[in-house]
Design a protein around this motif. Structure first.
Motif, short mmCIF file in Angstrom:
data_model
loop_
_atom_site.label_atom_id
_atom_site.label_comp_id
_atom_site.label_asym_id
_atom_site.label_seq_id
_atom_site.Cartn_x
_atom_site.Cartn_y
_atom_site.Cartn_z
N VAL A 83 -32.19 49.35 97.46
CA VAL A 83 -32.03 48.41 98.57
C VAL A 83 -32.38 46.99 98.11
CG1 VAL A 83 -32.91 47.75 100.83
CG2 VAL A 83 -32.41 50.13 100.35
N ALA A 86 -29.64 45.49 96.03
CA ALA A 86 -28.51 45.09 96.88
C ALA A 86 -28.83 43.79 97.61
CB ALA A 86 -28.20 46.19 97.89
N THR A 87 -30.06 43.68 98.12
CA THR A 87 -30.43 42.45 98.83
C THR A 87 -30.37 41.25 97.89
OG1 THR A 87 -31.97 43.82 100.07
CG2 THR A 87 -32.18 41.45 100.34
N VAL A 90 -26.73 40.27 97.29
CA VAL A 90 -26.14 39.56 98.42
C VAL A 90 -26.73 38.15 98.50
CG1 VAL A 90 -25.87 39.51 100.93
CG2 VAL A 90 -25.66 41.66 99.72
N GLY A 91 -28.05 38.06 98.30
CA GLY A 91 -28.70 36.75 98.38
C GLY A 91 -28.16 35.79 97.34
N LEU B 145 -27.76 44.22 105.64
CA LEU B 145 -26.96 43.69 104.53
C LEU B 145 -25.53 43.44 104.98
CD1 LEU B 145 -28.32 45.82 101.58
CD2 LEU B 145 -28.42 43.35 101.77
N TYR B 164 -28.13 33.06 104.76
CA TYR B 164 -29.19 33.11 103.75
C TYR B 164 -30.57 33.18 104.40
CZ TYR B 164 -32.13 31.71 99.85
OH TYR B 164 -33.12 31.67 98.90
N LEU B 167 -31.15 36.47 105.76
CA LEU B 167 -31.45 37.43 104.69
C LEU B 167 -32.93 37.37 104.32
CD1 LEU B 167 -29.35 38.40 101.74
CD2 LEU B 167 -31.55 37.46 101.16
#
Lengths: 121, 494
Positions: A83, A86-87, A90-91, B145, B164, B167
């Motif tokens: 996880v 993946a974060t 994406v970030g 996500l 962002y 996130l």
């Protein structure tokens, strides 16, 4: 309990607070992601360390071994690492897109550009 | 038999459909595929609710592994009810999506939108259905996500920075929850929620459990956008593509509130959460602040999507207020508002989606004189706005009524006053839009060829609006299930 006691928990807490600081303090968006990673790594350490049993060995049944470490937290944290990766992906992808459209990855500069756009619209 | 595997199907359908969307790659094809999958997921959750109503709690062993070792899907009235809300909103939203997605994201990239949408739906349903605390974290991250991706698809470049920030906030929130789960595991050796509930009580309050309690409270408050930690929400909703806003506003924060209820009523018993730890007092203060601050800031917004987003912050306050009372009436009110607010904000953001589709803007300026050109859309906004304010015969009235009753039952008169003040502020911000749309001439430079939104958008929107009135008049389903779920959570068998 002798010194330093359960020092692994101190390491986890130190990493946790360092990570949180790194998320908040820098203006650079990539550095914030690094902070997020440190923060998540601290939780990984917390889980892994709680599965360790003093004197215990890997949970494989063998003769002459009676004490085993608990494998479950380790398995859980494998999932959490996925996880986390993946974060991070994406970030960082978002940071690339931000750099393309704002021309900077410094948060204070982006905020100025945002405000300028708000006043214009 | 397939009916015994309904709980697994609920998740597997959207989860497997998402990668298939990438393979299909064709915008129109993936749209219809996503519509079919979303409505099937809705059918499954309707069947599940019916079954729970008839026979009680369903416990499903995933992969045949017996709990507490295996992951259990455990469906009682509370999560059957939340599943129904999420899947119903999901199905209606995706039905509405096509024209808006084609325009805002582009036909050639539309399939990616439906992929992320289905993943988000799967994640939210997964959080709700699972009976395993760690599994909640995993599904929470699946839904988060994919929602970062959904938000980042917005046309405005500010969508990227909003995504962002979400996130960063979202990851910290979810990780706090994870720390709490870890500490609980340390004390109890289990991750199964029902099992945790028994063992936490058996272990009794100690330092580790208290710390876990705190971490989870903060983490879930961030995910639910409760007032002091709501900063990620307004821009994320304002700049996301219209369809993503509709879905996220109506479901994402609701699911976090569900996890909050589950954590503090099932894992930590409510005697501990609200008696010993006084969580109710803390949440009540923040909830009231959210109601007042959210509504007040909403009044001064010129971007209507952002105005509705601040209004969401206020409405989350209403829900948390109900939960924080920890009485049958209060919890019923909170859960009712969860259901009703999904319908209200769904309808309002759908109306804004239609406006954006035709005018390319959702500023208060572009609303001027719009009622003459888009009568059905603006009528839907007025109906949704009335529901948001809480006019009788709408769902907004029903949930606010229950919250009022709950506050009076406990002699919390000051809450009563704040509830009314917040509702009055809702009148002001809804009225600003109505005034512009109905009583002002179009601004000079506005395009004159604006037409009503296409049927494909109007029909799902009006289904949502009519649901606002239907559940405002016939409250048997929503109030009945919410009351029984509240009694079940509080261990009141009567």
């Amino acid at each position: 309990m002798e010194w330093p006691g359960l020092y692994n928990y101190w390491i986890a807490i130190f990493l946790m607070v360092t990570g949180l600081y790194l998320v908040m303090a820098p203006q650079n968006l990539v550095k914030k992601i690094v902070g997020l990673n440190v923060f998540q790594a601290s939780v990984f350490v917390l889980y892994i360390t709680m599965g360790k049993v003093t004197g215990g060995t890997a949970p494989i049944i063998a003769e002459g071994i009676e004490v085993y470490s608990n494998p479950l937290p380790h398995v859980l944290i494998l999932t959490a690492i996925v996880v986390g990766v993946a974060t991070t992906a994406v970030g960082l992808a978002l940071v690339v897109r931000i750099n393309e459209s704002f021309g900077t990855i410094e948060e204070d500069e982006i905020r100025e550009l945002e405000e300028a756009q708000e006043d214009a619209s | 038999m397939i009916s015994t595997h309904l709980p697994a199907l609920q998740i597997i359908l959207p989860l497997l459909a998402a990668p298939l969307c990438v393979i299909l790659r064709n915008g129109t094809l993936t749209y219809w595929f996503a519509v079919v999958v979303a409505w099937l997921a809705f059918a499954v959750s309707a069947l599940l609710l019916q079954e729970v109503n008839a026979i009680g709690v369903i416990a499903y062993k995933l992969g045949g592994w017996a709990p507490p070792w295996g992951i259990e899907y455990r469906i009682d009235l509370l999560n059957a009810y939340v599943l129904l809300i999420v899947s119903a909103i999901g199905a209606l939203t995706v039905s509405y999506a096509k024209p808006s997605v084609d325009q805002e994201i582009g036909g050639d990239r539309g399939y990616l939108f439906y992929t992320a949408f289905l993943l988000c739906l799967a994640g939210l349903l997964g959080v709700t259905i699972t009976g395993d605390a760690f599994n909640i974290f995993v599904f929470l991250e699946i839904s988060s996500l994919s929602s970062y991706a959904l938000i980042a698809m917005g046309r405005d470049r500010r969508a990227l920075i909003a995504s962002y920030r979400y996130l960063v906030f979202g990851t910290i929130g979810a990780t706090f929850f994870l720390i709490g789960v870890g500490l609980l595991y340390q004390m109890t050796g289990t991750l199964n929620i029902a099992d945790l509930g028994e063992r936490v009580a058996a272990v009794g309050p100690n330092r580790t459990i208290t710390v876990a309690f705190g971490f989870m409270a903060v983490g879930l408050a961030v995910k639910a956008a409760l007032f002091p930690v709501h900063a990620w929400l307004p821009n994320a909703y304002a700049y996301a593509p219209s369809v993503a806003t509709i879905f996220l506003a109506a479901t994402a924060t609701k699911v976090s509130i569900y996890v909050l209820i589950r954590t503090y009523f099932t894992i930590f018993h409510h005697d501990f959460s609200f008696g010993v730890m006084a969580l109710g007092d803390i949440f009540m203060v923040f909830a009231v602040l959210a109601m007042l601050a959210g509504s007040a800031i909403a009044i001064f917004q010129t971007d209507i999507k952002r105005m509705l987003a601040y209004s969401s912050v206020a409405q989350i306050g209403y829900m948390v207020l109900g939960v924080s009372m920890a009485t049958v009436l209060g919890l019923t009110g909170g859960m009712l508002h969860l259901f009703n607010h999904a319908l209200i904000k769904g309808a309002l953001f759908m109306a804004m989606g239609c406006v954006f589709y035709r005018t390319g803007s959702v500023s208060i300026e572009s609303m001027r004189g719009l009622a003459a050109r888009m009568p059905w859309t603006m009528a839907a906004f007025v109906a949704g706005g009335m529901s948001l304010i809480g006019v009788p015969l709408t769902v907004g009235f029903v949930s606010k009524w229950y919250l009022l009753l709950a506050a009076m039952e406990q002699n919390l008169w000051w809450i009563l006053v704040f509830l009314i003040i917040a509702s009055l502020m809702a009148i002001i911000y809804v009225w600003r839009v109505v005034e512009a749309a109905y009583f002002m001439p179009s601004s000079a430079g506005a395009p004159t060829d604006i037409q009503e939104a296409p049927m494909a958008m109007l029909v799902p929107m009006w289904v949502m609006v009519l649901a606002n009135f239907y559940f405002g008049i016939d409250t048997k389903l929503s109030v009945g299930v919410a009351t029984r779920a509240a009694k079940f959570l509080l261990g009141d068998a009567s």
